[in-house]
Design a protein around this motif. Structure first.
Motif, PDB file in Angstrom:
ATOM      1  N   LEU A   1       5.069  -7.456   5.214  1.00 52.29           N
ATOM      2  CA  LEU A   1       4.358  -6.552   4.315  1.00 52.29           C
ATOM      3  C   LEU A   1       5.125  -6.282   3.020  1.00 52.29           C
ATOM      4  O   LEU A   1       4.605  -5.613   2.124  1.00 52.29           O
ATOM      5  N   ARG A   2       6.333  -6.814   2.904  1.00 48.16           N
ATOM      6  CA  ARG A   2       7.145  -6.517   1.717  1.00 48.16           C
ATOM      7  C   ARG A   2       6.494  -6.933   0.411  1.00 48.16           C
ATOM      8  O   ARG A   2       6.574  -6.200  -0.578  1.00 48.16           O
ATOM      9  N   PRO A   3       5.820  -8.095   0.334  1.00 48.16           N
ATOM     10  CA  PRO A   3       5.160  -8.438  -0.939  1.00 48.16           C
ATOM     11  C   PRO A   3       4.118  -7.410  -1.360  1.00 48.16           C
ATOM     12  O   PRO A   3       3.994  -7.092  -2.552  1.00 48.16           O
ATOM     13  N   LEU A   4       3.374  -6.876  -0.390  1.00 50.27           N
ATOM     14  CA  LEU A   4       2.393  -5.845  -0.717  1.00 50.27           C
ATOM     15  C   LEU A   4       3.084  -4.573  -1.196  1.00 50.27           C
ATOM     16  O   LEU A   4       2.627  -3.918  -2.141  1.00 50.27           O
ATOM     17  N   GLY A   5       4.193  -4.230  -0.561  1.00 52.41           N
ATOM     18  CA  GLY A   5       4.958  -3.063  -0.996  1.00 52.41           C
ATOM     19  C   GLY A   5       5.486  -3.237  -2.410  1.00 52.41           C
ATOM     20  O   GLY A   5       5.464  -2.301  -3.215  1.00 52.41           O
ATOM     21  N   TRP A   6       5.952  -4.444  -2.718  1.00 55.75           N
ATOM     22  CA  TRP A   6       6.438  -4.722  -4.077  1.00 55.75           C
ATOM     23  C   TRP A   6       5.302  -4.568  -5.078  1.00 55.75           C
ATOM     24  O   TRP A   6       5.488  -3.990  -6.155  1.00 55.75           O
TER      25      TRP A   6
ATOM     26  N   VAL B   1       2.549  -2.695  -4.791  1.00 53.81           N
ATOM     27  CA  VAL B   1       2.228  -1.281  -4.938  1.00 53.81           C
ATOM     28  C   VAL B   1       3.234  -0.602  -5.856  1.00 53.81           C
ATOM     29  O   VAL B   1       2.874   0.203  -6.729  1.00 53.81           O
ATOM     30  N   GLY B   2       4.509  -0.925  -5.685  1.00 52.46           N
ATOM     31  CA  GLY B   2       5.536  -0.341  -6.540  1.00 52.46           C
ATOM     32  C   GLY B   2       5.370  -0.729  -7.996  1.00 52.46           C
ATOM     33  O   GLY B   2       5.557   0.095  -8.905  1.00 52.46           O
ATOM     34  N   ARG B   3       5.006  -1.988  -8.241  1.00 47.69           N
ATOM     35  CA  ARG B   3       4.799  -2.454  -9.623  1.00 47.69           C
ATOM     36  C   ARG B   3       3.625  -1.728 -10.274  1.00 47.69           C
ATOM     37  O   ARG B   3       3.715  -1.286 -11.426  1.00 47.69           O
ATOM     38  N   VAL B   4       2.524  -1.610  -9.532  1.00 50.52           N
ATOM     39  CA  VAL B   4       1.349  -0.926 -10.079  1.00 50.52           C
ATOM     40  C   VAL B   4       1.663   0.544 -10.355  1.00 50.52           C
ATOM     41  O   VAL B   4       1.305   1.079 -11.414  1.00 50.52           O
ATOM     42  N   ALA B   5       2.348   1.175  -9.419  1.00 47.91           N
ATOM     43  CA  ALA B   5       2.719   2.581  -9.615  1.00 47.91           C
ATOM     44  C   ALA B   5       3.625   2.742 -10.826  1.00 47.91           C
ATOM     45  O   ALA B   5       3.486   3.699 -11.600  1.00 47.91           O
ATOM     46  N   GLY B   6       4.557   1.810 -11.004  1.00 52.03           N
ATOM     47  CA  GLY B   6       5.456   1.874 -12.148  1.00 52.03           C
ATOM     48  C   GLY B   6       4.729   1.723 -13.470  1.00 52.03           C
ATOM     49  O   GLY B   6       5.038   2.404 -14.454  1.00 52.03           O
TER      50      GLY B   6
ATOM     51  N   ALA C   1       4.638  -1.451   3.335  1.00 53.37           N
ATOM     52  CA  ALA C   1       5.888  -1.895   3.960  1.00 53.37           C
ATOM     53  C   ALA C   1       6.820  -0.737   4.259  1.00 53.37           C
ATOM     54  O   ALA C   1       7.744  -0.866   5.065  1.00 53.37           O
ATOM     55  N   GLY C   2       6.613   0.395   3.609  1.00 45.43           N
ATOM     56  CA  GLY C   2       7.451   1.576   3.783  1.00 45.43           C
ATOM     57  C   GLY C   2       6.662   2.820   3.468  1.00 45.43           C
ATOM     58  O   GLY C   2       5.461   2.761   3.184  1.00 45.43           O
ATOM     59  N   PRO C   3       7.316   3.989   3.490  1.00 46.19           N
ATOM     60  CA  PRO C   3       6.581   5.248   3.322  1.00 46.19           C
ATOM     61  C   PRO C   3       6.417   5.714   1.883  1.00 46.19           C
ATOM     62  O   PRO C   3       5.849   6.785   1.655  1.00 46.19           O
TER      63      PRO C   3
END
Length: 348
Positions: free
Chosen positions: A22-27, A29-34, A180-182
């Motif tokens: 799930l790490r690619p999806l987490g990455w 989400v982080g990019r979009v949030a940023g 991938a994380g909380p």
């Protein structure tokens, strides 16, 4: 919370390797949030009244609501008129904005807004679109200060200052973004807020907050007992919590010297009498947030344990003052086109 959801949550905080795919999806989400945050920073405008946002960057409860109550109470003590705005998670209001009253139905307005209005004694207005709630309270109530319960990632809401609350015991888990994380956004976000509050422990750069228990209160008649008297009278209890991190509440009961049989429910669970019909006759102790939904149950065994956010008045004052006097370099005035549209709307 389903068994699968509990397994996922445990994986976030225990570093389970099965979450690796799930790490690619987490990455992502982080990019979009940023990018959303960067766009907000570029276009950030001054709100019509001071707005203090109290939020978090992790999924689940961190202790925001007691802090919102403490801030609202302190601001009121200083003579400021305060309004709290909230999404009203878990409620089913048919129209928005909606004003919460102490007699509101928790099934309609949600548990946390009802708890806030009862404890803080200030107006609470609900709207999933917090920017619309802000416009409403500015027009109708003209407060000195608006406190947003959650809404850190609701970037349509202009704000004067931001507070993030983290659970010091659980921290940020594996440090990855959903799923991938909380994390709702990157941990770098913590470096960009005005205040960081660590609930229940120490965290670098954070102010420590503890949740102090009050007297246990029986729901059906309001009888109160301090922890020692309650322990001597009962000793063993059923602990019930429908909050984001129920283990924290069960730990609080154990600290009081009670033998606790824990019963964890999903956050914002809509309790029914049968959920609490345990056969052994022992008292049932729940959080204050859960108690607002169980007040009308015909069960003399139901008790609640209220908690308050323990922070020095000087810290609360600093948070309030930051919202009242934000750094002007961080805020832009509203574009002329927006001001013109606002004026024309007033004339209509």
């Amino acid at each position: 919370m389903t068994d699968f959801a509990r397994r996922v949550e445990r994986g976030w905080y225990q570093g389970s390797p099965w979450l690796t795919p799930l790490r690619p999806l987490g990455w992502l989400v982080g990019r979009v949030a940023g990018r959303r945050l960067a766009a907000f920073r570029r276009q950030r405008t001054a709100p019509p009244v001071p707005v203090l946002v109290v939020g978090n960057i992790t999924v689940g409860g961190t202790g925001k609501t007691p802090l919102v109550v403490a801030l609202a109470q302190r601001a009121s003590e200083r003579g400021l008129s305060v309004v709290v705005i909230s999404r009203g998670y878990g409620g089913k209001a048919g129209r928005y904005p909606m004003t919460v009253t102490p007699s509101s139905d928790p099934a309609v307005v949600g548990d946390e807004p009802l708890l806030i209005v009862r404890r803080a004694g200030v107006p609470v207005v609900l709207d999933p679109r917090r920017d619309r709630a802000l416009s409403y309270v500015t027009r109708e109530l003209a407060p000195d200060l608006v406190i947003s319960d959650d809404g850190l990632q609701h970037y349509a809401l202009p704000r004067s200052a931001e507070i993030v609350v983290i659970d010091a015991r659980r921290g940020l888990g594996n440090g990855r973004c959903l799923p991938a994380g909380p994390l709702r956004e990157s941990a770098d976000r913590l470096d960009q807020v005005d205040f960081l509050v660590a609930n229940g422990g120490v965290w670098p750069g954070a102010v420590t907050m503890h949740l102090k228990p009050g007297k246990l209160t029986r729901l059906n008649d309001g009888l109160t007992l301090d922890g020692e008297a309650f322990r001597e009278r009962f000793g063993a209890v059923h602990g019930v919590a429908g909050i984001g991190h129920p283990e924290r509440f069960f730990h609080s009961l154990a600290v009081l010297g009670l033998a606790v049989t824990p019963h964890a429910f999903a956050d914002h669970h809509a309790f029914k009498p049968e959920d609490l019909a345990f056969a052994d006759g022992r008292p049932v102790v729940m959080t204050e947030k859960d108690a607002v939904k169980c007040q009308g149950f015909d069960n003399s065994r139901l008790w609640m344990l209220p908690v308050r956010a323990a922070l020095p008045d000087t810290v609360l004052d600093a948070m309030i003052d930051r919202a009242l006097n934000p750094d002007p370099a961080l805020l832009k005035t509203a574009p002329a086109s927006v001001e013109k549209a606002s004026v024309e709307k007033e004339r209509e």
